[in-house]
Design a protein around this motif. Structure first.
Motif, PDB file in Angstrom:
ATOM      1  N   ILE A 170      44.717  43.475  43.176  1.00 33.29           N
ATOM      2  CA  ILE A 170      44.274  43.125  41.821  1.00 33.29           C
ATOM      3  C   ILE A 170      42.791  42.767  41.821  1.00 33.29           C
ATOM      4  N   LEU A 171      42.301  42.142  42.879  1.00 35.69           N
ATOM      5  CA  LEU A 171      40.877  41.833  42.972  1.00 35.69           C
ATOM      6  C   LEU A 171      40.071  43.129  43.020  1.00 35.69           C
ATOM      7  N   GLU A 172      40.496  44.053  43.855  1.00 37.18           N
ATOM      8  CA  GLU A 172      39.795  45.331  43.967  1.00 37.18           C
ATOM      9  C   GLU A 172      39.840  46.094  42.644  1.00 37.18           C
ATOM     10  N   ARG A 173      40.977  46.101  42.014  1.00 33.71           N
ATOM     11  CA  ARG A 173      41.104  46.807  40.732  1.00 33.71           C
ATOM     12  C   ARG A 173      40.192  46.189  39.682  1.00 33.71           C
ATOM     13  N   SER A 174      40.107  44.866  39.650  1.00 32.57           N
ATOM     14  CA  SER A 174      39.258  44.201  38.659  1.00 32.57           C
ATOM     15  C   SER A 174      37.776  44.514  38.890  1.00 32.57           C
ATOM     16  N   ILE A 175      37.381  44.605  40.132  1.00 31.83           N
ATOM     17  CA  ILE A 175      35.992  44.940  40.459  1.00 31.83           C
ATOM     18  C   ILE A 175      35.676  46.363  40.017  1.00 31.83           C
ATOM     19  N   GLU A 176      36.557  47.290  40.331  1.00 34.13           N
ATOM     20  CA  GLU A 176      36.355  48.683  39.925  1.00 34.13           C
ATOM     21  C   GLU A 176      36.365  48.816  38.405  1.00 34.13           C
ATOM     22  N   HIS A 216      41.837  34.268  40.361  1.00 36.32           N
ATOM     23  CA  HIS A 216      41.025  33.710  39.272  1.00 36.32           C
ATOM     24  C   HIS A 216      39.805  34.602  39.025  1.00 36.32           C
ATOM     25  N   ILE A 217      39.153  35.040  40.086  1.00 37.53           N
ATOM     26  CA  ILE A 217      38.028  35.969  39.946  1.00 37.53           C
ATOM     27  C   ILE A 217      38.504  37.237  39.240  1.00 37.53           C
ATOM     28  N   ALA A 218      39.617  37.778  39.705  1.00 39.66           N
ATOM     29  CA  ALA A 218      40.155  39.012  39.118  1.00 39.66           C
ATOM     30  C   ALA A 218      40.468  38.826  37.635  1.00 39.66           C
ATOM     31  N   ARG A 219      41.079  37.710  37.297  1.00 35.85           N
ATOM     32  CA  ARG A 219      41.434  37.470  35.890  1.00 35.85           C
ATOM     33  C   ARG A 219      40.199  37.521  35.008  1.00 35.85           C
ATOM     34  N   TYR A 220      39.155  36.839  35.412  1.00 34.14           N
ATOM     35  CA  TYR A 220      37.967  36.779  34.563  1.00 34.14           C
ATOM     36  C   TYR A 220      37.175  38.088  34.570  1.00 34.14           C
ATOM     37  N   ASN A 221      37.359  38.912  35.580  1.00 30.58           N
ATOM     38  CA  ASN A 221      36.758  40.249  35.537  1.00 30.58           C
ATOM     39  C   ASN A 221      37.369  41.086  34.409  1.00 30.58           C
ATOM     40  N   PHE A 222      38.611  40.818  34.069  1.00 27.33           N
ATOM     41  CA  PHE A 222      39.243  41.483  32.927  1.00 27.33           C
ATOM     42  C   PHE A 222      39.035  40.689  31.639  1.00 27.33           C
ATOM     43  N   TYR A 223      39.058  39.363  31.740  1.00 25.34           N
ATOM     44  CA  TYR A 223      39.019  38.481  30.563  1.00 25.34           C
ATOM     45  C   TYR A 223      37.707  38.561  29.793  1.00 25.34           C
TER      46      TYR A 223
END
Length: 180
Positions: A114-120, A76-83
């Motif tokens: 995916i979490l790491e990718r979204s943060i980067e 969910h965190i990862a999704r919203y980092n992209f969203y």
């Protein structure tokens, strides 16, 4: 009286020497919004170290039925980092990212990736973002806001779920790495 004036003047000089330049002065970037955002975002990104510390067998754990599991919180965190950047700032997610289905990703390796990718991704787009984008009006949850507000929402959202992740970890006997 003269001694008191000398002490006061000395204190004033010490304070004045310790004051940093005001934002906008040539060469100083430490107080820019992007710099401040990056510091707060990096702090909230410690959730990645927690995701890595959480045992794989605990990723499907949830405190009770109907509540997000460990892996669902991280995705969910990862999704919203992209969203947020895509939806409110017009910055598209990478072509190989299906923003709508990130929360269906399972398994520790895939979730951490995916979490790491979204943060980067967030770090990179903010680093490259033109300052004018921060002031530009946009929509967020039906409200007119600027780009800074969108990025602040991103931090607020992430921080909320960092707290949730800490509670989940502690309930499973995992000490956050930064607390050891």
């Amino acid at each position: 009286m003269k001694k008191l004036a000398t002490i006061a003047l000395s204190a004033l000089i010490v304070v004045a020497l310790g004051i940093k330049p005001v934002q906008g002065q040539e060469g100083d970037n430490s107080n820019s919004f992007k710099q401040q955002f990056s510091q707060h975002f990096d702090y909230a990104s410690r959730v990645l170290s927690l995701a890595k510390a959480m045992p794989a067998e605990k990723y499907s754990w949830r405190p009770e039925e109907g509540v997000s599991s460990v892996e669902e919180v991280y995705t969910h965190i990862a999704r919203y980092n992209f969203y947020y950047p895509e939806n409110s700032l017009g910055i598209p997610a990478p072509e190989d990212i299906d923003v709508e289905n990130i929360e269906s990703i399972t398994g520790k390796e895939e979730v951490v990736a995916i979490l790491e990718r979204s943060i980067e991704y967030v770090k990179e787009i903010v680093r490259k973002m033109d300052e004018s984008k921060l002031k530009q009006e946009t929509e967020l949850y039906g409200r007119t806001v600027n780009g800074q507000a969108v990025l602040m929402q991103l931090i607020t959202h992430k921080s909320e779920h960092v707290g949730q992740s800490i509670a989940y970890a502690r309930m499973n006997g995992v000490v956050p790495p930064w607390s050891e």
